[in-house]
Design a protein around this motif. Sequence first.
Motif, short mmCIF file in Angstrom:
data_model
loop_
_atom_site.label_atom_id
_atom_site.label_comp_id
_atom_site.label_asym_id
_atom_site.label_seq_id
_atom_site.Cartn_x
_atom_site.Cartn_y
_atom_site.Cartn_z
N VAL A 172 0.86 -1.19 0.00
CA VAL A 172 0.00 0.00 0.00
C VAL A 172 0.90 1.24 0.00
N THR A 173 1.95 1.19 0.78
CA THR A 173 2.90 2.30 0.84
C THR A 173 3.59 2.50 -0.51
N VAL A 174 3.91 1.42 -1.19
CA VAL A 174 4.53 1.52 -2.51
C VAL A 174 3.60 2.26 -3.47
N ALA A 175 2.32 1.93 -3.44
CA ALA A 175 1.35 2.61 -4.31
C ALA A 175 1.26 4.09 -3.96
N MET A 176 1.29 4.40 -2.68
CA MET A 176 1.25 5.80 -2.26
C MET A 176 2.48 6.54 -2.75
N MET A 177 3.64 5.90 -2.72
CA MET A 177 4.86 6.51 -3.24
C MET A 177 4.75 6.72 -4.75
N GLY A 178 4.13 5.77 -5.44
CA GLY A 178 3.91 5.93 -6.87
C GLY A 178 3.08 7.16 -7.19
N ALA A 179 2.12 7.45 -6.32
CA ALA A 179 1.28 8.63 -6.52
C ALA A 179 2.06 9.92 -6.34
N MET A 180 3.20 9.85 -5.74
CA MET A 180 4.01 11.05 -5.52
C MET A 180 5.07 11.25 -6.60
N ILE A 181 5.28 10.26 -7.44
CA ILE A 181 6.32 10.33 -8.47
C ILE A 181 6.21 11.57 -9.36
N PRO A 182 5.05 11.88 -9.92
CA PRO A 182 5.01 13.07 -10.80
C PRO A 182 5.38 14.37 -10.09
N ASP A 183 5.15 14.44 -8.79
CA ASP A 183 5.51 15.66 -8.07
C ASP A 183 6.99 15.73 -7.71
N LEU A 184 7.78 14.79 -8.21
CA LEU A 184 9.23 14.92 -8.07
C LEU A 184 9.72 16.16 -8.81
N THR A 185 8.87 16.72 -9.65
CA THR A 185 9.22 17.96 -10.35
C THR A 185 9.51 19.09 -9.37
N LYS A 186 9.03 18.95 -8.15
CA LYS A 186 9.25 19.99 -7.13
C LYS A 186 10.72 20.12 -6.76
N ILE A 187 11.55 19.19 -7.22
CA ILE A 187 12.99 19.29 -6.96
C ILE A 187 13.54 20.58 -7.58
N ARG A 188 12.79 21.11 -8.55
CA ARG A 188 13.23 22.37 -9.18
C ARG A 188 13.31 23.52 -8.18
N LEU A 189 12.63 23.40 -7.05
CA LEU A 189 12.70 24.44 -6.03
C LEU A 189 14.08 24.48 -5.37
N VAL A 190 14.75 23.35 -5.36
CA VAL A 190 16.08 23.24 -4.77
C VAL A 190 17.16 23.31 -5.85
N LEU A 191 16.91 22.65 -6.95
CA LEU A 191 17.87 22.58 -8.04
C LEU A 191 17.16 23.00 -9.33
N PRO A 192 17.22 24.26 -9.68
CA PRO A 192 16.51 24.76 -10.87
C PRO A 192 16.96 24.06 -12.16
N SER A 193 16.03 23.97 -13.09
CA SER A 193 16.30 23.31 -14.37
C SER A 193 17.47 23.95 -15.11
N TYR A 194 17.58 25.28 -15.06
CA TYR A 194 18.65 25.94 -15.80
C TYR A 194 20.04 25.54 -15.28
N ARG A 195 20.14 25.23 -13.98
CA ARG A 195 21.45 24.79 -13.45
C ARG A 195 21.82 23.42 -14.00
#
Length: 166
Positions: A30-53
């Motif tokens: 169940v936890t694995v499925a919940m983690m899968g639901a968070m995968i697309p929001d890994l895009t939030k890493i751009r707040l720490v490491l911007p795409s241009y860098r």
Amino acid sequence: MPDLLTHALVMYSVVTVASWRYERLTPSFVTVAMMGAMIPDLTKIRLVLPSYRVESVLGVPFDWFALHTAGGSAIAVLIGTVLVPREYRTRVLSLLALGAASHLLLDALLVNPSGHSYAILWPLTQYHPPTPGFYLSTDRWPAIVTGTIAGAVWARTRRLRSSRDP
């Protein structure tokens, strides 16, 4: 972040209800499925490491937003799948993919001023499907509704487990 919580609660509810019938869906999965639901929001890493860098280091065009599409999510799901022991890979692949797909589907229902969603199925197509515009990602009511449903599912699961145990 009511949006991320909503995605996790939806997958908790769906997979926990499925676990009532399929014993192989243990709480860990169940936890694995919940983690899968968070995968697309890994895009939030751009707040720490911007795409241009990243782009300047790699020397090629780069954007974190690709993770928030079917193609980027599929790659992240495959990476997550190869990180687990071989005997669990099929289940983990299925649950991560289900979680990521549910995230993308729920995001396709967001309010967008243009009336169209983003290119969810990229790189297969650049088509921007129309969105019904049910809610904003900042709305709290979807998290409250899914939280209530998840609470009911949790209570029912506890009752089912206590009736099975002597």
